[in-house]
Scaffold this active site. Structure first.
Site, short mmCIF file in Angstrom:
data_model
loop_
_atom_site.label_atom_id
_atom_site.label_comp_id
_atom_site.label_asym_id
_atom_site.label_seq_id
_atom_site.Cartn_x
_atom_site.Cartn_y
_atom_site.Cartn_z
N SER A 105 0.77 -0.68 0.78
CA SER A 105 0.03 -0.24 0.18
C SER A 105 0.87 1.42 0.04
CB SER A 105 -1.41 0.39 0.90
OG SER A 105 -0.37 -0.08 1.97
N ASP A 141 -2.73 7.39 10.07
CA ASP A 141 -2.99 6.08 10.82
C ASP A 141 -1.69 5.62 11.41
OD1 ASP A 141 -1.51 5.31 8.17
OD2 ASP A 141 -3.00 4.01 7.12
N HIS A 165 1.37 4.93 6.80
CA HIS A 165 1.10 5.34 5.13
C HIS A 165 1.74 6.53 5.69
CE1 HIS A 165 -2.13 2.47 4.64
NE2 HIS A 165 -1.06 1.86 4.35
#
Length: 798
Positions: free
Chosen positions: A94, A270, A273
């Protein structure tokens, strides 16, 4: 006692620190720094991409500064030109997906992050045939290996750029176990040879894992600790580096993201990221790594190869080399003859017989070669600073403190060196030198601090540039009006002093004449002033004193000049036609057209005329004894002086308020030519109306004023860098110390060039008309040859 201490302090400083000793110290510093940087390049290598990918620091909160090289901010049009017909693949988890989106947003800012988070995401820009894919491989495993193997062994076309990286999913799925780390090492060991094979034909980047903000991580991610991430990164670096140690193909480790994340991860949503600004910085770094060597942006020195020497540069190098050799030979011969002809001192008479040799021609030739010898060494330093990859460069970054604090420093120094003037006339030589000096220092601080981004400062600097041109109009008009000397010698002297350094830099640094825009401006305006006053009928002060009607004749000339200026300023087509004729076009074109020249000329189009008009009015009032210029005397009667002083202060402040409230540069620049004279005249009156103010000057500022032209030109390459877009870095890692050292060397070089120019002007521009004509023919031949070589050079480039 305070005054005595002040005087003694100045004497002590001047005694122990002369210009000669300063230049010797600067030379020693240059030699030492050159040797250190050369040794560092040899030891570490000269690949600035390594710096871009591995190190840097934040300037402020969002501006990333790579270690000692400049990063260009790519626009979407530039990105498309660089990546046309390219296929780029982002391979990983991600975090790599985030980097993928930031990268394609450089190409197309309208892209939204709407793809499947745990799937492949394609992107294509059909206008430039650019294809960018994100491939979802959250772990370094057999699936990732198989995908990479398909590019190395299969029939699938290889991507031009591959950006890969993964680890956090392995830590999360296996709960941070040591077995997972061991398996990661095995998997990346099997992938490393394949990546190395790809690196032979593609650009391959392995992105190290960014640190996390552990306090913000959700319960399902608590096992992803910075300790585990460091262990995975260490394994990746060790395996990838050992795999490519003996190979020319190398997988580039993208480790700079870690440094960026360390400063910004606490702003994460979070804890895992990166915030958007950090991702954008990483994407821009990738763009610089790949595109700088293709696009060659001026303000992107990272990853750029050294530009090849042109034919003209090679010829200049040969000329300066021969000058140095010639000077050494003549100097040795001269010294040898001196020893042979040295007479013995008559002890009784205390006299010494003069040598019986004739040396004037030898001494003139020796002076000429000596000047070119010094100039050759200085130009070598210029080339090393801004064309070779020896010294480093950094981007500018503006803060209010970086501009205003140095202003306060120079103001204090200027006041410290206050002295009485030799004469008390309005705009006397000491005062104009002082004016040029402090303006030049402010302009230098403006340039190095990047203050052009702050509009109020920009507008006030525009007034300072206009003030230089005002002095051009005032000074040259006053000379021609009073002296009546329109001879060729005077014209050649002025043109030589204005243009000598710029012509040499155009040759050595491979830059067009218009690049040094201020010199073309003052040169053209000097010729306009000369043409206005020298054309029939020649009206000078001596003639006008005999008949007042001649004053009206001069005013008529000035009105005609103003009309021409007005016409050209509003007729861009006519202006461009005048300056597009060959060979004028070779001097005034920049990037293939003369628009930049028209813009620069138009920006201060009236101020030279204002300077001429002010000189005419002032000299007329002086001739009729309508002003008092005695020491300590107010310029006018007390009442008139007080009224004018009040008006001047109000006008000065009004302009500053207007400049500070300007909305945009375009709007301000439109009004600037008409209103800049308000602040200039206000300053002149404030500086000259009170007699006690007119009777003192700052010798500190006046010293810099005498070399203001050289300072303005030299800053382009040996103080700033990348043609003024960045800052020269002589001492990396210590920004303030670097500025102090580079400034010291820069000022010494500018002063030495000023002396060289003065020496050469006496030799190259003789007073004898027949000799001068021969020199002019030689100079015309030189420029014809230069134009010929330039045409050959342009043809070879195309």
């Amino acid at each position: 006692m305070a005054a005595l201490a002040y005087t003694l302090g100045k004497r002590e400083i001047n005694y122990y620190f002369s210009v000669r000793s300063a230049k010797a110290l600067a030379l020693g510093a240059v030699l030492l720094l050159t040797a250190c940087h050369a040794a560092s390049r040899r030891y570490r290598g000269d690949d600035s991409c390594e710096y871009l990918l591995s190190s840097g620091r934040f300037l402020g909160e969002k501006v990333w500064q790579p270690h000692s090289c400049m990063m260009h901010k790519y626009k979407n049009s530039e990105a498309k030109n660089c990546l046309v017909d390219k296929h780029i693949v982002f391979l990983g988890d991600s975090r790599i997906r985030q980097l993928f989106y930031s990268f394609i947003k450089i190409i197309n800012p309208q892209v939204k992050e709407e793809g499947n988070k745990h799937g492949n995401i394609p992107f294509e820009d059909k206008s430039a045939s650019i294809k960018v894919d994100f491939l979802w491989y959250p772990e370094v495993n057999g699936s990732m290996r198989q995908r990479i193997k398909s590019w190395t062994e299969g029939s699938v076309a290889k991507p031009h750029i591959i950006v890969a990286g993964a680890a956090t999913w392995s830590i999360k799925i296996h709960n941070g176990s040591n077995e997972a780390l061991t398996q990661y090492k095995i998997n990346i060991t099997s992938i490393a040879p394949l990546l190395e094979k790809l690196a032979k034909s593609s650009d391959v980047y392995w992105v190290l894992q960014d640190p996390v903000y552990e306090d913000m991580l959700s319960e399902s991610r608590k096992m992803i600790t910075n300790e585990k991430i460091d262990a995975y990164n260490e394994a990746a670096v060790r395996i990838l580096n050992s795999s490519s140690r003996n190979s020319k193909a190398k997988v580039k480790v993208f480790s700079v993201s870690k440094l960026i994340a360390q400063e910004t991860i606490m702003k994460s949503s979070d804890g895992l990221h990166l915030p958007e600004s950090s991702r954008d910085t990483n994407a821009m770094i990738l763009m610089n790594v790949y595109c700088n060597k293709i696009m060659k942006p001026i303000d992107g020195s990272c990853c750029q190869p050294q530009p090849p020497l042109t034919l003209i540069q090679k010829l200049a190098f040969c000329f300066f080399t021969l000058s140095i050799i010639g000077y050494l030979i003549i100097s040795l011969i001269h010294r040898n003859n001196y020893r042979k002809n040295k007479s013995c001192t008559d002890l009784e008479m205390g006299e010494e017989k003069k040598p019986a040799i004739n040396t004037p021609n030898v001494s003139t030739l020796e002076m000429l070669l000596h000047s070119f010898c010094k100039l050759g060494l200085i130009m070598t330093y210029f080339y090393l600073c801004d064309r070779a990859n020896l010294f480093m460069k950094e981007n500018k970054f503006y803060t209010h403190s970086s501009f205003f604090i140095p202003i306060v420093y120079i103001l204090v120094l200027g006041v410290f060196y206050t002295e009485n003037t030799k004469e008390t006339k309005v705009l006397n030589r000491e005062q104009t030198d002082e004016w040029k000096g402090w303006m030049q220092l402010v302009i230098l601080i403006y340039h190095i601090s990047g203050a052009s981004t702050f509009l109020p400062v920009y507008m006030h600097i525009r007034v300072l540039v206009a003030a230089y041109l005002f002095q051009t109009g005032y000074g040259h008009f006053s000379y021609f009006w009073i002296k009546g000397d329109f001879g060729v010698y005077r014209v050649c002297q002025v043109l030589f002093r204005l243009n000598f350094l710029v012509v040499v830099l155009c040759i050595v640094m491979d830059r067009p004449y218009q690049f040094y825009y201020f010199v073309p401006l003052v040169t053209v305006w000097f010729m306009i002033i000369y043409a206005t006053l020298a054309t029939w009928p020649q009206i000078v002060q001596k003639k006008a004193n005999g008949n007042c009607l001649w004053h009206f004749g001069l005013l008529l000339k000035l009105i005609c000049l103003l009309a021409c200026i007005y016409f050209l300023s509003y007729s861009q087509g006519a202006f461009e036609k005048v300056f597009s004729f060959w060979p004028l076009s070779k001097c005034f074109e920049l990037n293939g057209n003369v628009y930049e020249w028209w813009f620069r000329w138009k920006l201060d189009r009236y101020v030279v005329f204002h300077g001429m008009l002010f000189a005419f009015i002032y000299l007329a009032l002086q001739k009729r004894q309508m002003i008092s210029e005695g020491k300590g005397d107010a310029l006018f009667s007390n009442r008139v002086s007080n009224v004018l002083l009040f008006i001047s202060i109000v006008s000065f402040m009004t302009y500053s308020i207007w400049a500070s409230s300007c909305k945009n540069k375009t709007e301000c620049n439109e009004l600037h030519p008409s209103v800049s004279v308000v602040q200039i005249l206000a300053f002149i009156l404030i500086r000259n109306i009170p007699g006690y103010v007119r009777s003192v000057y700052s010798s500190f500022f006046a010293w810099f004023g005498k070399i203001s032209l050289e300072l303005f030109i030299c800053q382009y390459h040996i103080w700033l860098a990348a043609d003024t877009k960045g800052i020269l870095v002589l001492i990396p890692g210590y920004p303030m110390f670097n500025v102090i050292v580079s400034t010291f060397i820069f000022v010494c070089v500018a002063h030495e060039i000023s002396q060289i120019t003065n020496d050469l002007a006496q030799i190259m521009v003789p007073k004898d008309n027949s000799t001068l004509l021969k020199r002019l023919l030689c100079i015309a031949g030189f420029f014809f040859g230069l134009l010929l070589f330039s045409a050959m050079q342009d043809q070879s480039r195309h």
